[in-house]
Structures are given as C-alpha cells and as structure tokens.
Scaffold this active site. Structure first.
Site: not given
Ligand code: NAI
Length: 328
Positions: A256, A261, A293
């Site tokens: 996740d 990111e 996320h």
C-alpha cells in the site's frame, strides 16, 4: 489561527471545510504538495497542514519560520517526512494524529493478504472478460499458517486480533515489546526465517530503512507473502524485484506504500509514461498487488483525522499541552 493546507484532495475538503468552520479556523486549501518550490504559498499562515507525501525538509521549515508559521499539523500518524530537528530549532510545533483508526489499516492489510493469496484481483479481471478458468488462481488456507507482525503498536495489535480470528499462529517483533500481549516475540531474523506471511506495522526510522533487503529476503521461507501498509522505504524495492524473479521464492506481495510514491500515489498517471522502472516492473508480476496508500481511507478514519487535527490546532491556539505533539 490561519491554516494553509497542502496536498488537498476533494475528500479532504469534504471533512475539513466543515470542521474548520466548527472550530473557527480560516482555512486555505492548496492541491499542490508542500515542497521547496511551493512553500511560498504558506505566506500569511499561522499553521500549515500536511499529509504523507508533503516534503517538510529542513529548507522548507526554515522558509516556513521566515514566514512566521508556528505550527505544522500532520493529518496522519507517521512523521518521517518532517525534519524534526530543524522544526525544534525554529521553535515550530509539530503535531500528528496517532491513533485515528488502527482498525482501518489493519482490516485493509488483511484485505490485501486475502486478495493477493486468493488472487481476487486477477479473478475479477478474468470474469469481467467472461474467462471463467480458475487455473493459476490457487491460494493457501490461512488457518495454521504463521504470520510475523513487525511493530506491535496500535495497528500491529489490531492486525494480530484479525489474524487470530483466522486461526493463524502469531510471531512478533518490536523494539519495545508490549507487556502481556499474547504473542511469541522473537528476534527479527527468527521472524524472517519462520514466517509464512510478514506484515509490516512499524514506523520508518533511520534505523529500519530497508529492513527488508537482499540479505533479509534470503532468510525468508520460499513462498513467503509480504504485506506492507506501513512506509515504503522499509523495503528495498529493487531487491524485492530480484527476489520476485526467483522461481518459488515469493508467494505474493501487497504494497500500500512504496519508497518512491511521492508525486505518483494519489495522482492519476494513467495518461502518462511512468518513468519509475522499479514500480513498472513490480506492477507486471502476477503475484504483486499495489494500492495507493489508502489503508487509512474509511469514513470513520477520515472523520477522526479531521476532528483530531482541529483539536491539535485548538490546543496550540489555547496554549494547552498536547499529547499529540511530536518531539525528538
Ligand atoms: P504505533 O506508534 O502505535 O506503533 C508502532 C510500533 O512500532 C511501536 O510499538 C514501536 O515500538 C514499534 N517500532 C518502532 N520502531 C521499530 C522498529 N525499528 N522495528 C520494529 N518495531 C518498531 O503506530 P501505529 O499507529 O500502529 O502505526 C504504525 C505505522 O503504520 C505508522 O508509523 C505509519 O507508518 C503506518 N500507517 C500507514 C497508514 C496507511 O494508510 N497505509 C495509515 C496509518 C499509519
């Protein structure tokens, strides 16, 4: 107290516009993330409010101090994106929301494990195309499998409860083991060696950067499942790709969070050419599932985040001590 929000999405506004009014805080919302390029937008603010992919580095904080910003409100639990030393030097308070809904993240972690183990996303894609063949979709029972939980704080403990419900055996590792928790605490190496599933629930610190790397991946059982809803840089993504290429080494991976990111997660990049080769490679493996996320993303958690962030701001405004202040 004027608050300037960075990295605002429509779902943030939905909660914070209303909360700001209720608490009497004038709020300015900006969609861009906080960085050295965008920090000028904070001029005139008493406080800023940021999320996981805002970059609150030393230079940004020095600039914030020049603008007279006195408070950094994190609308998240993790604080690895903030240079605390520089904040302290400039007498800027940093506050976070530590425990808005551990269950939201733990439930999502189990959802990821189920999805990657039983190959639910692949099954969904197949049946949408009227391909009802189940060859290649076989998973494992979770009952009696050993799960290693790294970090037994709020989310780790919620995950342990869920795993117990599935009849799994629990191993745990924490630098501060919790007294009275009904789990077998072991060393990190032993956890890596004995676990069928490894789930990360510790914060990212300077000591555990790349705790899953080439060396520790070697220690893991063949067919291991790795779930990371914590912070991307706990895993060396390049080493993970190497391990995924070894036949039979990795049963499945669900992430996740991802170490690079920032600027990708939470954005629609579907019309762009992705220039992160590691992420592109990860997305190609049939046994890898990546989400953006969103472990925290439930109605209950969003509401709790909005309330607690405003409570933090209110405590600062009133000059009251606040247990959510992050100190060195
Ligand atoms: P917590 O503070 O309640 O628990 C963290 C635990 O990790 C503590 O028991 C601590 O002693 C332990 N720990 C610290 N350093 C460690 C290390 N090097 N090795 C092993 N254990 C270590 O935090 P909580 O609320 O359980 O959150 C855990 C993490 O989950 C956060 O730091 C954040 O990175 C992540 N998170 C992810 C979300 C998502 O949407 N995916 C949402 C919220 C949190």
């Amino acid at each position: 107290m004027n608050i300037t929000f960075f990295g605002t999405k429509p779902y943030d506004r939905m909660w914070f516009e209303e909360m700001g009014k209720q608490y009497g805080f004038p709020i300015r919302f900006f969609e861009v993330n906080l960085s050295e390029e965008t920090v000028a937008l904070a001029q005139g603010a008493d406080a800023i409010c940021v999320f996981v992919n805002d970059d609150v580095n030393g230079k940004v904080i020095a600039q914030l101090a020049e603008f007279g910003v006195k408070t950094i409100l994190l609308r998240c639990a993790g604080f690895n994106q903030v240079d605390l030393k520089t904040a302290q030097k400039h007498d800027i308070k940093v506050l976070r929301v530590p425990g808005y809904s551990p269950e939201a993240v733990a439930e999502f972690s189990m959802g990821l494990l189920l999805a990657v183990n039983r190959q639910i996303p692949r099954a969904y894609v197949r049946t949408r195309m009227f391909n009802m063949n189940i060859h290649g979709l076989m998973g494992h029972d979770l009952k009696n499998r050993t799960v290693g939980i790294i970090g037994t704080g709020k989310i780790g403990q919620a995950m342990i409860q869920i795993c117990k419900g599935f009849g799994m055996r629990i191993l745990a590792y924490d630098i501060y083991p919790v007294d009275g928790l009904d789990v077998e605490y072991v060393s990190l190496d032993e956890l890596f060696e004995r676990s069928d599933v490894i789930s990360l629930h510790c914060p990212l610190t300077k000591d555990n950067y790349h705790m899953i790397d080439r060396r520790t991946l070697k220690k893991m059982k063949d067919g291991v499942y790795i779930i990371n809803t914590s912070r991307g840089a706990l895993i060396d993504a390049k080493a993970l790709v190497e391990a995924l290429r070894l036949p039979g080494k990795i049963g499945g991976v669900a992430l996740d969070v991802y170490e690079e990111e920032g600027g990708i997660f939470y954005e629609d990049k579907s019309n762009d050419i992705v220039d992160d080769d590691t992420l592109a490679r990860l997305l190609m493996f049939p046994n890898v599932l990546i989400t953006s996320h969103q472990g925290y993303f439930t109605m209950e958690a969003m509401q709790a985040i909005a309330i607690e962030t405003m409570e933090n701001a209110y405590a600062v405004k009133q000059g009251n001590p606040c247990p959510n202040e992050v100190t060195l």
